[in-house]
Design an enzyme around this catalytic site. Sequence first.
Site, PDB file in Angstrom:
ATOM      1  N   LYS A  10       0.831  -1.199   0.000  1.00  0.00           N
ATOM      2  CA  LYS A  10       0.000   0.000   0.000  1.00  0.00           C
ATOM      3  C   LYS A  10       0.868   1.252   0.000  1.00  0.00           C
ATOM      4  O   LYS A  10       0.618   2.200  -0.741  1.00  0.00           O
ATOM      5  CB  LYS A  10      -0.915   0.012   1.220  1.00  0.00           C
ATOM      6  CG  LYS A  10      -1.778   1.271   1.332  1.00  0.00           C
ATOM      7  CD  LYS A  10      -2.378   1.434   2.703  1.00  0.00           C
ATOM      8  CE  LYS A  10      -1.340   1.776   3.740  1.00  0.00           C
ATOM      9  NZ  LYS A  10      -1.905   2.082   5.072  1.00  0.00           N
ATOM     10  N   SER A  11       1.902   1.251   0.837  1.00  0.00           N
ATOM     11  CA  SER A  11       2.764   2.434   0.951  1.00  0.00           C
ATOM     12  C   SER A  11       3.416   2.759  -0.381  1.00  0.00           C
ATOM     13  O   SER A  11       3.449   3.926  -0.807  1.00  0.00           O
ATOM     14  CB  SER A  11       3.827   2.201   2.027  1.00  0.00           C
ATOM     15  OG  SER A  11       3.235   2.042   3.294  1.00  0.00           O
ATOM     16  N   GLY A  57      -4.433   7.281   5.646  1.00  0.00           N
ATOM     17  CA  GLY A  57      -3.445   8.306   5.981  1.00  0.00           C
ATOM     18  C   GLY A  57      -2.683   8.795   4.767  1.00  0.00           C
ATOM     19  O   GLY A  57      -2.372   9.986   4.656  1.00  0.00           O
ATOM     20  N   ARG A  77      -7.739  11.937  13.198  1.00  0.00           N
ATOM     21  CA  ARG A  77      -6.337  11.736  12.803  1.00  0.00           C
ATOM     22  C   ARG A  77      -5.696  13.095  12.538  1.00  0.00           C
ATOM     23  O   ARG A  77      -6.202  13.892  11.742  1.00  0.00           O
ATOM     24  CB  ARG A  77      -6.233  10.843  11.558  1.00  0.00           C
ATOM     25  CG  ARG A  77      -6.804   9.454  11.774  1.00  0.00           C
ATOM     26  CD  ARG A  77      -6.360   8.492  10.689  1.00  0.00           C
ATOM     27  NE  ARG A  77      -4.946   8.165  10.797  1.00  0.00           N
ATOM     28  CZ  ARG A  77      -4.299   7.330   9.991  1.00  0.00           C
ATOM     29  NH1 ARG A  77      -4.955   6.756   8.992  1.00  0.00           N
ATOM     30  NH2 ARG A  77      -3.021   7.067  10.152  1.00  0.00           N
ATOM     31  N   SER A  94       3.441  11.800  13.037  1.00  0.00           N
ATOM     32  CA  SER A  94       3.426  10.929  11.860  1.00  0.00           C
ATOM     33  C   SER A  94       4.524  11.323  10.887  1.00  0.00           C
ATOM     34  O   SER A  94       4.673  12.504  10.551  1.00  0.00           O
ATOM     35  CB  SER A  94       2.074  11.009  11.141  1.00  0.00           C
ATOM     36  OG  SER A  94       2.107  10.258   9.941  1.00  0.00           O
ATOM     37  N   GLU A 143       4.129  -0.108  12.179  1.00  0.00           N
ATOM     38  CA  GLU A 143       2.917  -0.649  11.560  1.00  0.00           C
ATOM     39  C   GLU A 143       2.748  -2.150  11.785  1.00  0.00           C
ATOM     40  O   GLU A 143       1.654  -2.681  11.604  1.00  0.00           O
ATOM     41  CB  GLU A 143       2.900  -0.327  10.070  1.00  0.00           C
ATOM     42  CG  GLU A 143       3.994  -0.983   9.271  1.00  0.00           C
ATOM     43  CD  GLU A 143       4.000  -0.499   7.823  1.00  0.00           C
ATOM     44  OE1 GLU A 143       4.353  -1.299   6.961  1.00  0.00           O
ATOM     45  OE2 GLU A 143       3.680   0.678   7.577  1.00  0.00           O
ATOM     46  N   ARG A 149      -3.953   2.812  18.665  1.00  0.00           N
ATOM     47  CA  ARG A 149      -3.630   1.385  18.639  1.00  0.00           C
ATOM     48  C   ARG A 149      -3.096   0.870  19.975  1.00  0.00           C
ATOM     49  O   ARG A 149      -3.322  -0.296  20.318  1.00  0.00           O
ATOM     50  CB  ARG A 149      -2.631   1.082  17.512  1.00  0.00           C
ATOM     51  CG  ARG A 149      -3.293   1.007  16.144  1.00  0.00           C
ATOM     52  CD  ARG A 149      -2.344   0.578  15.056  1.00  0.00           C
ATOM     53  NE  ARG A 149      -3.035   0.543  13.766  1.00  0.00           N
ATOM     54  CZ  ARG A 149      -2.433   0.607  12.600  1.00  0.00           C
ATOM     55  NH1 ARG A 149      -1.109   0.713  12.536  1.00  0.00           N
ATOM     56  NH2 ARG A 149      -3.132   0.561  11.478  1.00  0.00           N
ATOM     57  N   ARG A 153      -5.390  -3.409  10.942  1.00  0.00           N
ATOM     58  CA  ARG A 153      -4.370  -4.169  11.666  1.00  0.00           C
ATOM     59  C   ARG A 153      -4.889  -4.694  13.010  1.00  0.00           C
ATOM     60  O   ARG A 153      -4.395  -5.705  13.508  1.00  0.00           O
ATOM     61  CB  ARG A 153      -3.112  -3.330  11.836  1.00  0.00           C
ATOM     62  CG  ARG A 153      -2.535  -2.905  10.487  1.00  0.00           C
ATOM     63  CD  ARG A 153      -1.047  -2.743  10.492  1.00  0.00           C
ATOM     64  NE  ARG A 153      -0.582  -2.114   9.256  1.00  0.00           N
ATOM     65  CZ  ARG A 153      -0.341  -2.761   8.120  1.00  0.00           C
ATOM     66  NH1 ARG A 153      -0.537  -4.069   8.066  1.00  0.00           N
ATOM     67  NH2 ARG A 153       0.085  -2.114   7.047  1.00  0.00           N
ATOM     68  N   LYS A 188      -9.052  -2.575   3.610  1.00  0.00           N
ATOM     69  CA  LYS A 188      -8.210  -1.376   3.484  1.00  0.00           C
ATOM     70  C   LYS A 188      -6.913  -1.702   2.750  1.00  0.00           C
ATOM     71  O   LYS A 188      -6.439  -0.918   1.931  1.00  0.00           O
ATOM     72  CB  LYS A 188      -7.913  -0.815   4.880  1.00  0.00           C
ATOM     73  CG  LYS A 188      -7.021   0.424   4.925  1.00  0.00           C
ATOM     74  CD  LYS A 188      -6.818   0.842   6.368  1.00  0.00           C
ATOM     75  CE  LYS A 188      -5.824   1.978   6.484  1.00  0.00           C
ATOM     76  NZ  LYS A 188      -6.378   3.272   6.024  1.00  0.00           N
TER      77      LYS A 188
END
Length: 456
Positions: free
Chosen positions: A29-30, A103, A131, A178, A333, A364, A408, A433
């Site tokens: 994804k990143s 994000g 967020r 972040s 992550e 989380r 996650r 996701k």
Amino acid sequence: MGTMTVAETWAAPQAEGPLKAEVTIPGSKSLSNRYLILAALGSRPVRLTGLLRSRDTDLMIQALEALGVGCRVNPEDPTDLEVEPPADGRFHGGAQVDCGLAGTVMRFLPGLAMLADGPTRFDGDEQAYHRPMGPLLDGLTQLGAGIDYLGEEGFLPFDLVPPDRLVGREITIDSSASSQFISGLLLLSPRAEGTMTIIHRGDHLPSLPHIAMTVEDLCRAGVQVQADPDHCRWRVERRQDGGTRLPVRVQVEPDLSNAAPFLGAALIAGGSVTVPNWPGRTTQPGGLLPGYLKTMGAGVEMVSDGQGGASCRVTGRGSIHGLGDFDLSPAGEIVPSIAAMLVFADAPSRLHGIAHLRGHETNRLKALVTEITRVGGRAHELDDGLAIDPVPLRDMHGAVMETYADHRMATFAAMIGLRIPGIQVLDIGTTAKTMPDFPGMWGRMLHGSSEISPDS
């Protein structure tokens, strides 16, 4: 959040014996969303293959299309997509961008909106309203953006009004919450007139490997970046043609963080799980996973495929070692997957350097403590992380586990269910996701399929 009925839960399957499976993981994804941005900032079409197709990447594609980028999907292979930037390099104003809970969309797309010919509205899921966005928007304001908040300052939703010209300068922000704030500014930098310098001013900068990934991807796109992570400083030189230049075809690596639940299953259930197409060198934080699993007592080997690639095979050896005091700041992550394994470990673990996980899809750290406690385990938050203490398996029990709209946390719950009977998971669909068919892949792994892919 409303209470769901039992009929809306997913019964996490328990492992009936040692595993023996090969699991093909979808694209990162990143990397997928970074390549989509870099392709849109270029001046020629770029073909992306092995692209992850999930809610997050689909939201990115839809947002780019709203900004005037052409995105043509191969009808025979949805992971094969051609990106065509706007002919004049100017993005369309007046767009409305749905960030969902992604994000990378909410923190990378505002940079592109700085190059639009009019305002752009950014909105998302209600949970996304919590967020943080402030540091990124502070950086864009330093570059001349106007931000009109439609709710709480520093958060979605908002309207971004671009400057008449994007002129490079020195920008200082606090990216402690972040690393995506730094990456979002870095991705924009090649289109600024002159040189852009980005400085982080806080005490702690999380997820440095993700910033290194952004820098490497920019370099792959022909952009000169002087990175000084020790001093939290990055300098980006404008290309002569004022954009980016990825190769005309880019292959996306598998998402190594999404490999963590499957490889971790081998420790929890015993047996072995193999993930093919493991890169020999990667900037993905998930690339640290094999080393972590070795420390926890797993057998780990890289098996050549005879064609220049390799598979990562992880074998459970009957026990899981606690990590003691352990710095997980480079790979936050994968903390939920690591935590699921440590619930069954033989010694305490104190995971440090992960305070920023409080600002992810959910808090989380709080969520992990809540759910570990819910099944009879023992955990508590630390100032900068998470403590997990061993509890005999006989003292743990089934429960309905919450996922907090966090993919996650959903895979974490599935891992817990491998050894504790009676685990049910609320909203397993949130795994879409990043993995559109996680329940199917998980079930096939447990039933001994020798080769499992998202489409099998």
